[in-house]
Design a protein around this motif. Structure first.
Motif, PDB file in Angstrom:
ATOM      1  N   ALA A 338       0.836  -1.206   0.000  1.00 34.73           N
ATOM      2  CA  ALA A 338       0.000   0.000   0.000  1.00 34.73           C
ATOM      3  C   ALA A 338       0.873   1.258   0.000  1.00 34.73           C
ATOM      4  CB  ALA A 338      -0.929  -0.004   1.212  1.00 34.73           C
ATOM      5  N   ALA A 339       1.992   1.215   0.734  1.00 31.46           N
ATOM      6  CA  ALA A 339       2.890   2.371   0.786  1.00 31.46           C
ATOM      7  C   ALA A 339       3.528   2.620  -0.578  1.00 31.46           C
ATOM      8  CB  ALA A 339       3.968   2.155   1.844  1.00 31.46           C
ATOM      9  N   ARG A 340       3.944   1.526  -1.246  1.00 34.49           N
ATOM     10  CA  ARG A 340       4.536   1.670  -2.587  1.00 34.49           C
ATOM     11  C   ARG A 340       3.542   2.275  -3.561  1.00 34.49           C
ATOM     12  NH1 ARG A 340       7.616  -2.707  -1.202  1.00 34.49           N
ATOM     13  NH2 ARG A 340       5.943  -4.169  -1.683  1.00 34.49           N
ATOM     14  N   GLU A 341       2.300   1.762  -3.510  1.00 38.18           N
ATOM     15  CA  GLU A 341       1.242   2.280  -4.391  1.00 38.18           C
ATOM     16  C   GLU A 341       1.025   3.770  -4.173  1.00 38.18           C
ATOM     17  OE1 GLU A 341      -2.851   0.659  -4.243  1.00 38.18           O
ATOM     18  OE2 GLU A 341      -1.828  -1.299  -4.221  1.00 38.18           O
ATOM     19  N   ALA A 342       1.027   4.156  -2.887  1.00 37.03           N
ATOM     20  CA  ALA A 342       0.731   5.557  -2.564  1.00 37.03           C
ATOM     21  C   ALA A 342       1.966   6.446  -2.735  1.00 37.03           C
ATOM     22  CB  ALA A 342       0.222   5.659  -1.126  1.00 37.03           C
ATOM     23  N   GLY A 343       3.149   5.815  -2.859  1.00 39.80           N
ATOM     24  CA  GLY A 343       4.385   6.596  -2.978  1.00 39.80           C
ATOM     25  C   GLY A 343       4.713   7.366  -1.706  1.00 39.80           C
ATOM     26  N   VAL A 344       4.446   6.756  -0.548  1.00 36.65           N
ATOM     27  CA  VAL A 344       4.701   7.426   0.736  1.00 36.65           C
ATOM     28  C   VAL A 344       5.901   6.770   1.413  1.00 36.65           C
ATOM     29  CG1 VAL A 344       3.723   8.055   2.981  1.00 36.65           C
ATOM     30  CG2 VAL A 344       2.230   7.777   1.013  1.00 36.65           C
ATOM     31  N   ALA A 345       6.680   7.582   2.117  1.00 35.78           N
ATOM     32  CA  ALA A 345       7.781   7.056   2.925  1.00 35.78           C
ATOM     33  C   ALA A 345       7.182   6.404   4.167  1.00 35.78           C
ATOM     34  CB  ALA A 345       8.744   8.174   3.306  1.00 35.78           C
ATOM     35  N   PHE A 346       6.825   5.154   4.013  1.00 38.21           N
ATOM     36  CA  PHE A 346       6.168   4.385   5.073  1.00 38.21           C
ATOM     37  C   PHE A 346       6.614   2.943   4.905  1.00 38.21           C
ATOM     38  CE2 PHE A 346       2.897   1.355   6.229  1.00 38.21           C
ATOM     39  CZ  PHE A 346       2.347   1.838   7.410  1.00 38.21           C
ATOM     40  N   CYS A 347       6.818   2.227   6.006  1.00 33.55           N
ATOM     41  CA  CYS A 347       7.096   0.798   5.897  1.00 33.55           C
ATOM     42  C   CYS A 347       6.700   0.097   7.189  1.00 33.55           C
ATOM     43  CB  CYS A 347       8.575   0.555   5.581  1.00 33.55           C
ATOM     44  SG  CYS A 347       9.670   1.175   6.858  1.00 33.55           S
ATOM     45  N   ALA A 348       6.652  -1.224   7.117  1.00 31.28           N
ATOM     46  CA  ALA A 348       6.254  -2.034   8.267  1.00 31.28           C
ATOM     47  C   ALA A 348       7.111  -3.287   8.303  1.00 31.28           C
ATOM     48  CB  ALA A 348       4.778  -2.398   8.170  1.00 31.28           C
ATOM     49  N   ARG A 349       7.232  -3.887   9.482  1.00 33.14           N
ATOM     50  CA  ARG A 349       7.898  -5.182   9.626  1.00 33.14           C
ATOM     51  C   ARG A 349       7.365  -5.840  10.901  1.00 33.14           C
ATOM     52  NH1 ARG A 349      13.995  -3.289  11.507  1.00 33.14           N
ATOM     53  NH2 ARG A 349      13.229  -1.844  13.088  1.00 33.14           N
ATOM     54  N   HIS A 350       7.727  -7.108  11.092  1.00 39.68           N
ATOM     55  CA  HIS A 350       7.275  -7.784  12.306  1.00 39.68           C
ATOM     56  C   HIS A 350       8.263  -8.861  12.715  1.00 39.68           C
ATOM     57  CE1 HIS A 350       6.052 -11.933  11.076  1.00 39.68           C
ATOM     58  NE2 HIS A 350       6.301 -11.379   9.918  1.00 39.68           N
ATOM     59  N   ARG A 351       8.165  -9.276  13.963  1.00 42.04           N
ATOM     60  CA  ARG A 351       8.807 -10.496  14.451  1.00 42.04           C
ATOM     61  C   ARG A 351       7.725 -11.214  15.244  1.00 42.04           C
ATOM     62  NH1 ARG A 351      11.913  -8.999  11.327  1.00 42.04           N
ATOM     63  NH2 ARG A 351      14.185  -8.845  11.408  1.00 42.04           N
ATOM     64  N   GLY A 352       7.354 -12.411  14.818  1.00 42.42           N
ATOM     65  CA  GLY A 352       6.266 -13.121  15.476  1.00 42.42           C
ATOM     66  C   GLY A 352       5.009 -12.274  15.462  1.00 42.42           C
ATOM     67  N   GLY A 353       4.424 -12.052  16.640  1.00 41.14           N
ATOM     68  CA  GLY A 353       3.194 -11.278  16.735  1.00 41.14           C
ATOM     69  C   GLY A 353       3.406  -9.840  17.179  1.00 41.14           C
ATOM     70  N   MET A 354       4.643  -9.361  17.023  1.00 42.10           N
ATOM     71  CA  MET A 354       4.970  -7.972  17.380  1.00 42.10           C
ATOM     72  C   MET A 354       5.385  -7.269  16.094  1.00 42.10           C
ATOM     73  SD  MET A 354       7.512  -7.059  20.447  1.00 42.10           S
ATOM     74  CE  MET A 354       8.625  -5.680  20.474  1.00 42.10           C
ATOM     75  N   ALA A 355       4.827  -6.091  15.836  1.00 43.74           N
ATOM     76  CA  ALA A 355       5.053  -5.448  14.552  1.00 43.74           C
ATOM     77  C   ALA A 355       5.310  -3.963  14.739  1.00 43.74           C
ATOM     78  CB  ALA A 355       3.848  -5.672  13.644  1.00 43.74           C
ATOM     79  N   GLY A 356       5.885  -3.365  13.708  1.00 45.12           N
ATOM     80  CA  GLY A 356       6.120  -1.924  13.745  1.00 45.12           C
ATOM     81  C   GLY A 356       5.723  -1.323  12.420  1.00 45.12           C
ATOM     82  N   LEU A 357       5.149  -0.133  12.447  1.00 48.67           N
ATOM     83  CA  LEU A 357       4.976   0.635  11.214  1.00 48.67           C
ATOM     84  C   LEU A 357       5.626   1.984  11.430  1.00 48.67           C
ATOM     85  CD1 LEU A 357       2.351   2.689  11.781  1.00 48.67           C
ATOM     86  CD2 LEU A 357       1.086   0.616  11.243  1.00 48.67           C
TER      87      LEU A 357
END
Ligand SMILES: *Cc1c(COP(=O)(O)O)cnc(C)c1O
Length: 426
Positions: A338-357
């Motif tokens: 979604a971030a790529r589509e919108a061209g926004v400096a945004f990203c997300a990642r996770h480890r197990g059930g803990m995530a960050g955006l």
């Protein structure tokens, strides 16, 4: 009729800032906090009857979703036998046996009623065990609200820490040395100068309180080596990451064994529980066997133990973390698309059930990089998501939490909401 706004106004007349934990007041995102009336599975409902997909999960504990029938049943059954005894009960042993079985270095456990108490008591234990006063912590790591831990870096790389809260004596804060996470050289410098005075290094092995940060290869290994060499204890604060990034916490993922671990959040399954765990030779420095005092009226109370046992039994089922991780991966991949589509400096990642955006083009590796986020864009994104029925932690420096109750439909709805929100803030 009760609304979020009317309840917030009413609350502020009797509660400081209308809340009982600062971040709930929405100061970091602006607007009116939602007053939650009910939660079940992956959802929370506010007093206006609006439903939210819950990625707050009470800041981590609700890994099997809200009001899981097995947890509710265990708590209800325990409640019928009394709420608290102030005398030993067998469920304390049963939860401790599970923790010892999951964490190889844990031979003894002491339960508390919060993560704050666990971290505070681990510090006292480390100081008592080593006979030293100084401790090392990392800028951006959070360990609850004990005085020694509400300390930030002073000026100059080797300066003593300074209080990050009014009311913390500078005389106490000077025993807290502050290093930079993922920067081993900053820790080596502290040991070079103060090695013989350092009781322990306390660290979130996989921090979630400066948003989700992942350790660089060699960083935690380096801490382990420095602590061993200088006779200091390595304390992993796994209050957030334990039973969350993997059953055995961040230490299972990275393969490094601390001297002591602090737990909380998931081990209480939504009830107030914290714990310290470690080898008998260190743990037995604590009262009643040793000279380090520690106690708590409601520690190990049967309701909290029942909730913890039921939750641990659900998540130690084979395949639980594989499924949780796969589904969280799908959510994170959708957010990144979604971030790529919108061209926004945004990203997300996770480890197990803990995530960050992150409002950043690449996931951050340090506290300094987390601070570079576009906070204004985060605020707008946050409220668009909330209006679309997605409840994220109300701060750009917090991780978010995924549970086994989140369905494919919830994931799709979240990605769709993010696609619209990211386009709107582009
Ligand atoms: C939440 C948290 C704490 C404090 O736990 P409380 O139960 O809120 O007192 C300590 N350490 C870490 C890593 C946490 O995430």
């Amino acid at each position: 009729m009760s609304t979020n706004a009317s309840e917030f106004e009413r609350a502020q007349r009797v509660l400081v800032g209308g809340v009982n934990s600062a971040v709930r007041a929405f100061r970091a995102v602006g607007g009116t906090p939602r007053f939650i009336a009910r939660a079940e599975g992956a959802y929370m409902w506010d007093v206006e009857g609006r439903r939210y997909i819950d990625y707050l999960g009470s800041w981590g504990p609700m890994i099997v979703g809200q009001s899981h029938p097995k947890v509710i049943e265990a708590v209800t059954r325990a409640a019928r036998d009394g709420l608290s005894y102030g005398a030993p009960n067998v469920m304390e042993t049963e939860l401790a046996e599970r923790i010892c079985g999951i964490f190889p270095h844990v031979e003894r456990v002491r339960f508390t009623s919060s993560g704050t108490e666990a971290a505070m008591s681990a510090l006292r234990l480390a100081r008592g065990f080593t006979g030293r006063d100084a401790i090392v912590k990392f800028e951006g790591c959070y360990h609850g609200t004990a005085d020694s831990l509400l300390v930030k870096a002073g000026s100059g790389a080797l300066a003593f820490g300074t209080p990050s809260s009014a009311g913390v004596p500078a005389d106490l804060a000077r025993h807290t040395l502050v290093a930079q996470y993922n920067d081993l050289a900053s820790v080596e410098a502290l040991f070079a100068e103060h090695g013989g005075r350092i009781a322990c290094v306390m660290v979130e092995p996989m921090p979630g309180n400066m948003n989700l940060i992942v350790p660089k290869p060699g960083f935690l290994e380096g801490l382990r080596e420095l602590c061993t060499r200088h006779g200091a204890l390595l304390i992993f604060d796994e209050v957030m990451s334990g039973f969350r990034v993997a059953l055995g916490g961040a230490q299972e993922l990275v393969g490094i064994t601390p001297d002591l671990s602090a737990f909380g959040k998931v081990i209480g399954g939504g009830m107030p529980v914290g714990a310290i765990g470690g080898p008998a030779k260190v743990m037995e420095m604590m009262a009643p066997l040793g000279t380090v005092y520690q106690a708590g009226t409601l520690s190990g109370n049967p309701i909290a133990m029942a909730a913890g046992i039921a939750t641990i039994d659900l998540i130690r089922e084979p395949g639980f973390f594989e499924r949780l991780g796969e589904r969280c991966s799908r959510l994170v991949a959708g957010l990144n698309d979604a971030a790529r589509e919108a061209g926004v400096a945004f990203c997300a990642r996770h480890r197990g059930g803990m995530a960050g955006l992150y409002m950043l083009p690449q996931p951050p590796a340090s506290f300094a990089e987390v601070q570079r986020q576009d906070v204004d864009r985060f605020k707008r994104f946050y409220h668009l998501m909330l209006d679309a029925g997605v409840y994220l932690p109300p701060s750009p420096v917090e991780a978010f939490f995924f549970s086994s109750a989140h369905s494919d439909a919830d994931i799709d709805a979240t990605i769709a909401a993010a696609r619209d929100a990211l386009k709107a803030v582009a």
